[in-house]
Design a protein around this motif. Structure first.
Motif, PDB file in Angstrom:
ATOM      1  N   VAL A 150       0.834  -1.205   0.000  1.00  0.00           N
ATOM      2  CA  VAL A 150       0.000   0.000   0.000  1.00  0.00           C
ATOM      3  C   VAL A 150       0.869   1.256   0.000  1.00  0.00           C
ATOM      4  CG1 VAL A 150      -1.793   1.259   1.250  1.00  0.00           C
ATOM      5  CG2 VAL A 150      -1.874  -1.240   1.136  1.00  0.00           C
ATOM      6  N   GLY A 151       1.963   1.220   0.751  1.00  0.00           N
ATOM      7  CA  GLY A 151       2.868   2.359   0.762  1.00  0.00           C
ATOM      8  C   GLY A 151       3.424   2.658  -0.618  1.00  0.00           C
ATOM      9  N   GLN A 152       3.818   1.620  -1.340  1.00  0.00           N
ATOM     10  CA  GLN A 152       4.334   1.824  -2.688  1.00  0.00           C
ATOM     11  C   GLN A 152       3.241   2.323  -3.632  1.00  0.00           C
ATOM     12  OE1 GLN A 152       7.673  -0.637  -4.268  1.00  0.00           O
ATOM     13  NE2 GLN A 152       6.902  -2.141  -2.792  1.00  0.00           N
ATOM     14  N   ALA A 153       2.021   1.825  -3.460  1.00  0.00           N
ATOM     15  CA  ALA A 153       0.916   2.285  -4.314  1.00  0.00           C
ATOM     16  C   ALA A 153       0.665   3.780  -4.115  1.00  0.00           C
ATOM     17  CB  ALA A 153      -0.342   1.479  -4.017  1.00  0.00           C
ATOM     18  N   TYR A 154       0.639   4.216  -2.870  1.00  0.00           N
ATOM     19  CA  TYR A 154       0.469   5.653  -2.602  1.00  0.00           C
ATOM     20  C   TYR A 154       1.646   6.453  -3.182  1.00  0.00           C
ATOM     21  CZ  TYR A 154      -3.621   5.589   0.531  1.00  0.00           C
ATOM     22  OH  TYR A 154      -4.887   5.510   1.047  1.00  0.00           O
ATOM     23  N   ALA A 155       2.851   5.921  -3.046  1.00  0.00           N
ATOM     24  CA  ALA A 155       4.027   6.630  -3.565  1.00  0.00           C
ATOM     25  C   ALA A 155       3.985   6.732  -5.080  1.00  0.00           C
ATOM     26  CB  ALA A 155       5.298   5.919  -3.114  1.00  0.00           C
ATOM     27  N   TYR A 156       3.589   5.652  -5.738  1.00  0.00           N
ATOM     28  CA  TYR A 156       3.480   5.690  -7.196  1.00  0.00           C
ATOM     29  C   TYR A 156       2.415   6.689  -7.635  1.00  0.00           C
ATOM     30  CZ  TYR A 156       6.663   2.033  -8.899  1.00  0.00           C
ATOM     31  OH  TYR A 156       7.783   1.311  -9.261  1.00  0.00           O
ATOM     32  N   ARG A 157       1.307   6.744  -6.908  1.00  0.00           N
ATOM     33  CA  ARG A 157       0.257   7.696  -7.293  1.00  0.00           C
ATOM     34  C   ARG A 157       0.731   9.131  -7.098  1.00  0.00           C
ATOM     35  NH1 ARG A 157      -5.838   7.000  -5.100  1.00  0.00           N
ATOM     36  NH2 ARG A 157      -5.108   8.134  -3.236  1.00  0.00           N
ATOM     37  N   ALA A 158       1.406   9.392  -5.986  1.00  0.00           N
ATOM     38  CA  ALA A 158       1.949  10.734  -5.755  1.00  0.00           C
ATOM     39  C   ALA A 158       2.964  11.092  -6.827  1.00  0.00           C
ATOM     40  CB  ALA A 158       2.596  10.804  -4.372  1.00  0.00           C
ATOM     41  N   TRP A 159       3.876  10.183  -7.116  1.00  0.00           N
ATOM     42  CA  TRP A 159       4.916  10.428  -8.121  1.00  0.00           C
ATOM     43  C   TRP A 159       4.300  10.657  -9.495  1.00  0.00           C
ATOM     44  CZ3 TRP A 159       6.162   7.449 -12.448  1.00  0.00           C
ATOM     45  CH2 TRP A 159       7.345   7.785 -13.106  1.00  0.00           C
ATOM     46  N   SER A 160       3.289   9.859  -9.841  1.00  0.00           N
ATOM     47  CA  SER A 160       2.670   9.976 -11.169  1.00  0.00           C
ATOM     48  C   SER A 160       1.961  11.312 -11.330  1.00  0.00           C
ATOM     49  CB  SER A 160       1.685   8.823 -11.393  1.00  0.00           C
ATOM     50  OG  SER A 160       2.340   7.571 -11.377  1.00  0.00           O
ATOM     51  N   TYR A 161       1.187  11.711 -10.330  1.00  0.00           N
ATOM     52  CA  TYR A 161       0.505  13.004 -10.423  1.00  0.00           C
ATOM     53  C   TYR A 161       1.509  14.161 -10.420  1.00  0.00           C
ATOM     54  CZ  TYR A 161      -4.356  11.568 -10.318  1.00  0.00           C
ATOM     55  OH  TYR A 161      -5.587  11.050 -10.661  1.00  0.00           O
ATOM     56  N   TRP A 162       2.594  14.016  -9.677  1.00  0.00           N
ATOM     57  CA  TRP A 162       3.622  15.062  -9.691  1.00  0.00           C
ATOM     58  C   TRP A 162       4.260  15.171 -11.070  1.00  0.00           C
ATOM     59  CZ3 TRP A 162       9.111  14.220  -9.907  1.00  0.00           C
ATOM     60  CH2 TRP A 162       9.865  15.393  -9.745  1.00  0.00           C
ATOM     61  N   ARG A 163       4.570  14.025 -11.686  1.00  0.00           N
ATOM     62  CA  ARG A 163       5.120  14.029 -13.040  1.00  0.00           C
ATOM     63  C   ARG A 163       4.151  14.705 -14.020  1.00  0.00           C
ATOM     64  NH1 ARG A 163      10.400  13.741 -14.334  1.00  0.00           N
ATOM     65  NH2 ARG A 163      11.196  11.641 -14.688  1.00  0.00           N
ATOM     66  N   LEU A 164       2.870  14.413 -13.867  1.00  0.00           N
ATOM     67  CA  LEU A 164       1.870  14.964 -14.782  1.00  0.00           C
ATOM     68  C   LEU A 164       1.679  16.457 -14.584  1.00  0.00           C
ATOM     69  CD1 LEU A 164      -0.730  12.061 -14.538  1.00  0.00           C
ATOM     70  CD2 LEU A 164       0.389  12.786 -16.657  1.00  0.00           C
ATOM     71  N   VAL A 165       1.491  16.894 -13.342  1.00  0.00           N
ATOM     72  CA  VAL A 165       1.137  18.295 -13.105  1.00  0.00           C
ATOM     73  C   VAL A 165       2.331  19.215 -13.368  1.00  0.00           C
ATOM     74  CG1 VAL A 165       1.683  18.504 -10.626  1.00  0.00           C
ATOM     75  CG2 VAL A 165      -0.254  19.768 -11.600  1.00  0.00           C
ATOM     76  N   THR A 166       3.541  18.727 -13.174  1.00  0.00           N
ATOM     77  CA  THR A 166       4.704  19.563 -13.442  1.00  0.00           C
ATOM     78  C   THR A 166       5.054  19.622 -14.919  1.00  0.00           C
ATOM     79  OG1 THR A 166       6.180  17.702 -12.961  1.00  0.00           O
ATOM     80  CG2 THR A 166       5.736  19.253 -11.161  1.00  0.00           C
ATOM     81  N   THR A 167       4.411  18.782 -15.719  1.00  0.00           N
ATOM     82  CA  THR A 167       4.717  18.707 -17.145  1.00  0.00           C
ATOM     83  C   THR A 167       3.579  19.246 -18.011  1.00  0.00           C
ATOM     84  OG1 THR A 167       6.065  16.734 -16.691  1.00  0.00           O
ATOM     85  CG2 THR A 167       5.464  17.144 -18.991  1.00  0.00           C
ATOM     86  N   PHE A 168       2.333  18.954 -17.616  1.00  0.00           N
ATOM     87  CA  PHE A 168       1.168  19.351 -18.410  1.00  0.00           C
ATOM     88  C   PHE A 168       0.452  20.575 -17.840  1.00  0.00           C
ATOM     89  CE2 PHE A 168       1.829  14.914 -19.582  1.00  0.00           C
ATOM     90  CZ  PHE A 168       1.662  14.948 -20.960  1.00  0.00           C
ATOM     91  N   SER A 169       1.046  21.234 -16.854  1.00  0.00           N
ATOM     92  CA  SER A 169       0.468  22.435 -16.255  1.00  0.00           C
ATOM     93  C   SER A 169       1.571  23.463 -16.040  1.00  0.00           C
ATOM     94  CB  SER A 169      -0.195  22.111 -14.910  1.00  0.00           C
ATOM     95  OG  SER A 169      -1.216  21.154 -15.067  1.00  0.00           O
ATOM     96  N   LYS A 170       1.176  24.682 -15.827  1.00  0.00           N
ATOM     97  CA  LYS A 170       2.160  25.734 -15.572  1.00  0.00           C
ATOM     98  C   LYS A 170       2.844  25.486 -14.236  1.00  0.00           C
ATOM     99  CE  LYS A 170       2.941  30.502 -16.667  1.00  0.00           C
ATOM    100  NZ  LYS A 170       2.436  31.607 -17.479  1.00  0.00           N
ATOM    101  N   GLY A 171       4.134  25.745 -14.172  1.00  0.00           N
ATOM    102  CA  GLY A 171       4.891  25.490 -12.961  1.00  0.00           C
ATOM    103  C   GLY A 171       4.316  26.211 -11.754  1.00  0.00           C
ATOM    104  N   TYR A 172       4.312  25.524 -10.621  1.00  0.00           N
ATOM    105  CA  TYR A 172       3.722  26.075  -9.401  1.00  0.00           C
ATOM    106  C   TYR A 172       4.326  27.434  -9.055  1.00  0.00           C
ATOM    107  CZ  TYR A 172       1.534  25.926  -4.781  1.00  0.00           C
ATOM    108  OH  TYR A 172       0.755  26.200  -3.674  1.00  0.00           O
ATOM    109  N   LEU A 173       5.634  27.579  -9.213  1.00  0.00           N
ATOM    110  CA  LEU A 173       6.325  28.796  -8.776  1.00  0.00           C
ATOM    111  C   LEU A 173       6.299  29.913  -9.814  1.00  0.00           C
ATOM    112  CD1 LEU A 173       9.429  27.190  -7.030  1.00  0.00           C
ATOM    113  CD2 LEU A 173       7.428  28.194  -5.941  1.00  0.00           C
ATOM    114  N   VAL A 174       5.845  29.616 -11.029  1.00  0.00           N
ATOM    115  CA  VAL A 174       5.842  30.652 -12.075  1.00  0.00           C
ATOM    116  C   VAL A 174       4.432  31.010 -12.529  1.00  0.00           C
ATOM    117  CG1 VAL A 174       8.123  29.976 -12.888  1.00  0.00           C
ATOM    118  CG2 VAL A 174       6.097  28.999 -13.987  1.00  0.00           C
ATOM    119  N   GLY A 175       3.438  30.378 -11.933  1.00  0.00           N
ATOM    120  CA  GLY A 175       2.056  30.643 -12.314  1.00  0.00           C
ATOM    121  C   GLY A 175       1.215  31.038 -11.124  1.00  0.00           C
TER     122      GLY A 175
END
Length: 538
Positions: A150-175
């Motif tokens: 379960v820990g790895q599943a949560y980590a993979y979900r966090a990592w995947s959404y982080w990869r997506l939002v930092t790539t397909f959305s404007k950067g948190y610090l510049v938007g």
């Protein structure tokens, strides 16, 4: 939402084929008939499903509708450094990643790169959702192994959404994260696959933080990781440090980076120069322990980055470090041996028009020296006589069996990165002494003449930290997102890159004023997701 039509089959497939199972299980539950409930019926089966995700991180794409030519992190790590300008191509080569470095691919909603990145990350999310929801809604007894899963599943979900939002959305610090569109948040699994609208960037980060904290809580009480392909507690801390850095949560980033690197000592010179081809290196916190039979060969990580890999991408197109970047490396810093500034330019098709002979290469004035220099490099690094060389070429990445196409491990996270996260975060907190001390951990390990007191202001510290990241982590996939976080554009004027090859990738305005830094959402997603329209395109 783009979905794999054979989702249930895939759960079984990753569990059984990639890792293997008992003869009895194989006989009673063939791969074409295993139900989702069977695949997720107990912690042992779920453990195998997670193992399938570990393999998918680097192996050839196995998803229906995906492309094997974009095979997980094996492709995306070097791709981000191609788009980010840190890996410099010396010639057009055979075309691999040319559209990425020319800034053609990621701004095209029909590009394979965008589709596979989106599709594969959402597959990781979907499988993680299935595990998380099954355990939370079932009558499972908490065990160390279940916490691992379960820990790895949560980590993979966090990592995947982080990869997506930092790539397909404007950067948190510049938007403006409270209003900028993020990516669809999908927390359920299975039919009817309805999809979801784009949440805000802030919404997505809120979920990412929740998930990575859940991962850490579970992994604190989990069984030990089987190997470094698995997400350990240290790796989860490292993921959280990356997330916090991209968000500007400087103290969280510094604290978690320190936790992540605990127990992973920095490499010495011989280790650093050994080729970065195994997860057994002391610094490696997380990485793919590649299984020989599951290599993706000509879509592998080393096909893109290792000089001596025996593929046309490397034979004709050795990868370069920026001349401007390399020329700052002090003589006392052993990393200067990882690139060869005086390698002869032997390729007549080199994009700088200086290749082919001593007559065009300004570093040589006779044929004998020119030929001898190439022969010495071929002999030392084990390439074939068909491999070309080029000034400032990379020998940081080396195959265990040079001149072959044998698979080698893929490194995702090293303790050096964590040291640099800690230093950057403390510099941004204006903790000058803390940032100096963190930077000194890496600087003095690499450079016998390093003096931390030379960097006594936030500005000078950040300049040094940026340079250290670009040298230390060259070829490891960080430059694209680093540029977004630092709000720095691209200017390859003094890098050695050829404008005729790089085209739009030669110069780009900074991310805060240039939405071309945001990947286009795949057109197939806009067509399939009823909650999205063309107005949602970046």
């Amino acid at each position: 939402m783009i979905r794999n039509k054979k989702y249930i089959y895939l759960l079984a497939f990753v569990a059984m084929v990639f890792v293997g199972c008992t003869e009895e299980y194989l006989e009673t539950a063939p791969t074409d008939s295993i139900s989702e409930s069977t695949a997720l019926s107990n912690e042992d089966n779920m453990y195998l499903v997670v193992n399938g995700l570990h393999r998918m991180m680097y192996g050839q794409n196995q998803l229906t509708g995906g492309e094997s030519s974009r095979s997980g992190e094996s492709h995306f790590i070097p791709m981000f450094d191609a788009v980010g300008g840190n890996i410099i191509h010396s010639s057009p080569g055979n075309g691999w990643m040319r559209s990425d470095l020319q800034w053609i691919s990621h701004v095209n909603p029909n590009a394979t790169t965008n589709f596979n990145l989106w599709f594969q990350r959402y597959h990781f999310i979907e499988v993680s959702n299935a595990i998380i929801n099954r355990v939370s809604g079932g009558n499972f007894i908490e065990t160390a192994k279940l916490n691992n899963v379960v820990g790895q599943a949560y980590a993979y979900r966090a990592w995947s959404y982080w990869r997506l939002v930092t790539t397909f959305s404007k950067g948190y610090l510049v938007g403006d994260p409270s209003t900028d569109p993020g990516v669809p948040l999908i927390l359920n699994e299975g039919a009817p696959y309805e999809g979801a609208p784009r949440g805000t960037v802030e919404d997505v980060y809120t979920q990412i933080y929740t998930d990575i904290d859940m991962a850490i809580n579970h992994l604190k009480n989990a069984s030990a990781p089987e190997d470094k392909s698995h997400i350990s507690l240290n790796a989860a801390y490292g993921i959280k440090a990356r997330i916090a850095l991209s968000k500007g949560d400087w103290k969280v980033a510094a604290d978690n980076a320190a936790l992540a690197r605990s127990g992973y000592p920095l490499l010495d010179e011989s280790g650093w120069m050994s080729g970065f081809n195994t997860v057994d290196l002391s610094e490696v916190i997380w990485g793919a322990q590649v299984i020989d039979t599951e290599s993706n060969f000509f879509q592998s990580y080393f096909y893109y980055v290792a000089f001596s890999f025996n593929g046309s991408q490397n034979r004709s197109n050795p990868k370069l470090i920026s001349k401007e970047l390399y020329d700052r490396i002090p003589a006392t810093d052993y990393r200067n041996k990882a690139w060869l500034p005086l390698a002869p330019n032997t390729n007549p098709a080199a994009s700088n028009d200086q290749g082919g002979s001593y007559e065009t290469d300004p570093n040589y004035d006779n044929a004998a020296d020119f030929a001898a220099a190439k022969a010495a490099i071929i002999a030392e690094y084990g390439a074939t006589s068909a491999h070309n060389t080029h000034p400032y070429m990379n020998v940081k990445f080396q195959l265990k069996n040079p001149g072959s196409t044998d698979p080698d491990d893929v490194i995702y996270m090293r303790s050096s990165e964590m040291v640099l996260i800690e230093a950057e975060a403390k510099a941004m907190l204006n903790d000058i002494n803390g940032a100096q001390n963190a930077l000194d951990i890496l600087g003095s390990a690499r450079d016998s003449g390093f003096d931390k007191t030379a960097f006594s202001t936030q500005t000078s510290l950040m300049d040094e930290i940026k340079w250290q990241r670009r040298v230390e982590l060259w070829g490891e996939g960080f430059s694209y997102h680093d540029n977004i976080r630092w709000d720095e554009g691209l200017d390859q004027s003094n890098s050695g890159a050829a404008q005729v090859l790089y085209q739009d990738g030669f110069m780009q305005a900074k991310p805060s004023v240039n939405d071309n830094w945001i990947f286009k959402i795949p057109q197939k997603e806009l067509d399939a997701n009823p909650f999205l329209t063309e107005a949602d395109q970046n």
